[in-house]
Design a protein around this motif. Structure first.
Motif, PDB file in Angstrom:
ATOM      1  N   LEU A  80      67.878 -11.266  41.466  1.00 23.82           N
ATOM      2  CA  LEU A  80      67.699 -10.980  40.209  1.00 23.82           C
ATOM      3  C   LEU A  80      67.969  -9.910  39.487  1.00 23.82           C
ATOM      4  N   LEU A  81      69.444  -9.789  39.139  1.00 22.93           N
ATOM      5  CA  LEU A  81      70.046  -8.611  38.851  1.00 22.93           C
ATOM      6  C   LEU A  81      70.816  -8.280  37.054  1.00 22.93           C
ATOM      7  N   THR A  82      70.674  -9.275  36.533  1.00 25.57           N
ATOM      8  CA  THR A  82      71.342  -9.059  35.165  1.00 25.57           C
ATOM      9  C   THR A  82      70.354  -8.148  33.874  1.00 25.57           C
ATOM     10  N   LYS A  83      71.403  -8.131  33.360  1.00 27.98           N
ATOM     11  CA  LYS A  83      70.455  -7.550  31.992  1.00 27.98           C
ATOM     12  C   LYS A  83      69.350  -7.691  31.929  1.00 27.98           C
ATOM     13  N   ALA A  84      68.000  -7.194  31.304  1.00 29.99           N
ATOM     14  CA  ALA A  84      66.528  -7.352  30.827  1.00 29.99           C
ATOM     15  C   ALA A  84      67.048  -8.833  30.018  1.00 29.99           C
ATOM     16  N   LYS A  85      68.465  -7.974  28.578  1.00 32.70           N
ATOM     17  CA  LYS A  85      68.346  -8.800  27.756  1.00 32.70           C
ATOM     18  C   LYS A  85      68.825 -10.963  28.495  1.00 32.70           C
ATOM     19  N   GLY A  86      69.478 -10.507  29.670  1.00 34.62           N
ATOM     20  CA  GLY A  86      70.008 -12.185  29.700  1.00 34.62           C
ATOM     21  C   GLY A  86      68.823 -12.370  31.015  1.00 34.62           C
ATOM     22  N   THR A  87      67.201 -11.937  31.031  1.00 41.38           N
ATOM     23  CA  THR A  87      66.665 -13.029  32.070  1.00 41.38           C
ATOM     24  C   THR A  87      66.382 -14.297  31.564  1.00 41.38           C
ATOM     25  N   THR A 106      63.277  -9.301  41.749  1.00 40.71           N
ATOM     26  CA  THR A 106      64.064  -8.819  40.444  1.00 40.71           C
ATOM     27  C   THR A 106      63.985  -7.545  40.772  1.00 40.71           C
ATOM     28  N   LEU A 107      65.593  -6.822  40.654  1.00 39.60           N
ATOM     29  CA  LEU A 107      65.281  -5.664  40.734  1.00 39.60           C
ATOM     30  C   LEU A 107      66.076  -4.831  39.422  1.00 39.60           C
ATOM     31  N   GLN A 108      65.558  -5.067  38.332  1.00 46.48           N
ATOM     32  CA  GLN A 108      65.844  -4.928  37.504  1.00 46.48           C
ATOM     33  C   GLN A 108      65.207  -3.906  36.624  1.00 46.48           C
ATOM     34  N   ASN A 109      65.556  -3.132  35.489  1.00 46.95           N
ATOM     35  CA  ASN A 109      64.785  -2.363  35.703  1.00 46.95           C
ATOM     36  C   ASN A 109      63.625  -2.592  34.652  1.00 46.95           C
ATOM     37  N   GLY A 110      62.603  -1.856  34.415  1.00 48.74           N
ATOM     38  CA  GLY A 110      61.723  -1.986  33.268  1.00 48.74           C
ATOM     39  C   GLY A 110      60.220  -2.731  34.466  1.00 48.74           C
ATOM     40  N   ILE A 111      58.736  -2.459  33.787  1.00 50.84           N
ATOM     41  CA  ILE A 111      57.407  -3.206  34.076  1.00 50.84           C
ATOM     42  C   ILE A 111      57.511  -4.228  33.688  1.00 50.84           C
ATOM     43  N   GLY A 112      56.626  -4.849  34.366  1.00 54.36           N
ATOM     44  CA  GLY A 112      56.222  -6.711  33.748  1.00 54.36           C
ATOM     45  C   GLY A 112      57.061  -7.239  33.705  1.00 54.36           C
ATOM     46  N   LYS A 113      58.468  -7.664  34.670  1.00 59.05           N
ATOM     47  CA  LYS A 113      59.452  -8.589  34.629  1.00 59.05           C
ATOM     48  C   LYS A 113      59.130  -9.504  35.546  1.00 59.05           C
ATOM     49  N   GLY A 129      60.029  -5.331  43.968  1.00 57.45           N
ATOM     50  CA  GLY A 129      60.971  -4.569  44.241  1.00 57.45           C
ATOM     51  C   GLY A 129      61.997  -3.525  43.666  1.00 57.45           C
ATOM     52  N   SER A 130      62.474  -2.340  44.064  1.00 63.20           N
ATOM     53  CA  SER A 130      62.787  -1.440  43.029  1.00 63.20           C
ATOM     54  C   SER A 130      64.399  -0.825  43.947  1.00 63.20           C
ATOM     55  N   ILE A 131      65.116  -0.408  42.594  1.00 57.15           N
ATOM     56  CA  ILE A 131      66.462   0.197  43.521  1.00 57.15           C
ATOM     57  C   ILE A 131      67.216   0.875  42.261  1.00 57.15           C
ATOM     58  N   MET A 132      67.276   2.201  43.105  1.00 63.50           N
ATOM     59  CA  MET A 132      68.691   3.202  42.545  1.00 63.50           C
ATOM     60  C   MET A 132      69.450   3.330  43.033  1.00 63.50           C
ATOM     61  N   MET A 300      71.398  -1.955  23.722  1.00 64.95           N
ATOM     62  CA  MET A 300      70.509  -1.113  25.067  1.00 64.95           C
ATOM     63  C   MET A 300      68.819  -1.927  25.398  1.00 64.95           C
ATOM     64  N   GLU A 301      68.346  -1.816  27.118  1.00 66.18           N
ATOM     65  CA  GLU A 301      67.319  -2.299  26.973  1.00 66.18           C
ATOM     66  C   GLU A 301      66.274  -0.893  26.225  1.00 66.18           C
ATOM     67  N   VAL A 302      65.948  -1.124  25.408  1.00 65.92           N
ATOM     68  CA  VAL A 302      65.276   0.192  24.931  1.00 65.92           C
ATOM     69  C   VAL A 302      63.690  -0.822  25.458  1.00 65.92           C
ATOM     70  N   GLU A 303      63.449  -1.684  24.560  1.00 65.17           N
ATOM     71  CA  GLU A 303      61.828  -1.964  24.276  1.00 65.17           C
ATOM     72  C   GLU A 303      61.826  -2.201  25.596  1.00 65.17           C
ATOM     73  N   GLU A 304      62.291  -3.218  26.385  1.00 66.92           N
ATOM     74  CA  GLU A 304      62.559  -3.682  27.842  1.00 66.92           C
ATOM     75  C   GLU A 304      62.216  -2.731  28.751  1.00 66.92           C
ATOM     76  N   MET A 305      62.761  -0.862  28.690  1.00 65.42           N
ATOM     77  CA  MET A 305      61.837   0.627  29.666  1.00 65.42           C
ATOM     78  C   MET A 305      60.701   0.999  28.430  1.00 65.42           C
ATOM     79  N   PHE A 306      61.302   1.647  27.562  1.00 67.42           N
ATOM     80  CA  PHE A 306      60.245   1.995  26.822  1.00 67.42           C
ATOM     81  C   PHE A 306      59.112   1.376  26.135  1.00 67.42           C
ATOM     82  N   GLY A 307      58.636  -0.252  25.880  1.00 70.90           N
ATOM     83  CA  GLY A 307      57.750  -0.775  25.712  1.00 70.90           C
ATOM     84  C   GLY A 307      56.630  -0.532  26.202  1.00 70.90           C
ATOM     85  N   PRO A 308      57.335  -0.784  27.796  1.00 71.39           N
ATOM     86  CA  PRO A 308      55.701  -0.841  28.471  1.00 71.39           C
ATOM     87  C   PRO A 308      55.187   1.220  28.645  1.00 71.39           C
TER      88      PRO A 308
END
Length: 350
Positions: A80-87, A106-113, A129-132, A300-308
């Motif tokens: 899974l590699l959609t933007k978090a808002k499309g999960t 899922t290789l999306q950004n963020g924690i708890g996905k 998984g994690s990727i950059m 932007m993925e503000v809550e998904e990335m910064f919220g945790p």
């Protein structure tokens, strides 16, 4: 080559297409789920990839569809590699693949996905998984791979440990030319990447986006810009340390968290100024995806990335005044940015 695997990459924008193209070139079967213009271009002419790792056109072993119900055959790895808002929509559509999928990640950004993926595919099928990797979908069928690191991805079992399936996917990506490791503690990798990416994204989007031409290196070579960045990174490292971790620079040399830990604030500022000057002279502009989203007027993925990170700081009583200001500022702007139509989100990548 080892046995051919079938990878289904859901949300094949820039990053997903780069990963898919390398895997297909290595002989694996790849199905991309993406937006229709990209799907049509890939099916007609393959993927044209240009970048720091390689330049090639990949026509064999790769195909594309617009919806999961069009995917054919058994799937070894669903990515899974959609933007978090499309999960949520993507996973709802992907339910038709569950019975045919051996492993999901899922290789999306963020924690708890991961729990969202587990809720659809089942806990036993999901790994961490994690990727950059820097990747941009320049136009349908054409991707630019503008940034790479020696080890670009990590996989591990959720809750700790490695397994045959984490080692198999790591070996497949590594043999394809994308440096990858299977690790015992994927949770640490995920949190360290979040600290790194959130610091860079929050700083660049809040500091540089008023002037569309600016990139990361243009901002970091200004002393006040470097001071602001190191301050944010140091605050986020405080959360990471309170969790019991020390920086490992998993995505070195892009990751420089260990250097900030060891040389201190003032030397880190000087080092980032020098780095910005060197990279600007090389002419390789770099911008975070959050910076790009804000400049383009996208949510932007503000809550998904910064919220945790904000919640973890509160839980552990770690003071993050500068980052909290960045979070509030970008949350305010995000409130007024338009949300793309839900259907379009399925094909979004990093």
């Amino acid at each position: 080559m080892a046995d051919q695997l079938h990878f289904c990459i859901h949300g094949a924008g820039g990053l997903g297409t780069v990963v898919g193209a390398f895997l297909a070139r290595a002989g694996h079967r790849v199905t991309l789920i993406a937006r229709k213009p990209h799907v049509d271009a890939v099916n007609a002419n393959g993927v044209r990839l240009e970048g720091v790792r390689a330049n090639f056109i990949q026509k064999n072993n790769i195909s594309a569809v617009t919806m999961p119900d069009e995917v054919q055959g058994e799937i070894d790895y669903y990515i899974l590699l959609t933007k978090a808002k499309g999960t949520d929509q993507a996973l709802a559509d992907a339910q038709v693949l569950v019975d045919r999928t051996k492993t999901a990640v899922t290789l999306q950004n963020g924690i708890g996905k991961e729990p969202k993926v587990q809720a659809v595919f089942g806990k036993d099928k999901v790994i961490g998984g994690s990727i950059m990797e820097g990747a941009v979908l320049a136009e349908p069928g054409y991707v630019r791979n503008h940034m790479a690191v020696p080890v670009t991805a990590y996989f591990g079992e959720i809750g700790g440990g490695q397994s045959d399936r984490t080692r198999t996917i790591a070996q497949a990506l590594d043999a394809a030319g994308l440096g990858t490791h299977s690790v015992d503690d994927i949770e640490q990798v995920l949190w360290e990447k979040l600290v790194q990416v959130s610091g860079a994204s929050g700083w660049s989007a809040s500091t540089l986006s008023a002037i569309p031409e600016l990139d990361f290196w243009a901002g970091i070579q200004v002393r006040e810009g470097a001071e602001h960045y190191v301050t944010i990174a140091s605050e986020l490292l405080g959360i990471y340390h309170a969790m019991g971790y020390r920086a490992q620079n998993f995505f070195a040399p892009v990751s420089r968290l260990k250097e900030i830990e060891t040389v201190g604030y003032q030397q880190s500022v000087e080092d980032f100024i020098a780095l910005g000057e060197r990279m600007s002279q090389k002419g390789h502009p770099v911008r975070t995806s959050m910076h790009d989203d804000l400049v383009a007027g996208r949510k932007m993925e503000v809550e998904e990335m910064f919220g945790p990170l904000v919640r973890k700081a509160e839980e552990l009583n770690v003071k993050i005044p500068t980052f909290l200001g960045v979070y509030r500022l970008l949350s305010t702007l995000n409130h007024h940015l338009p949300r793309e139509p839900r259907r379009n989100e399925q094909g979004a990548g990093h």
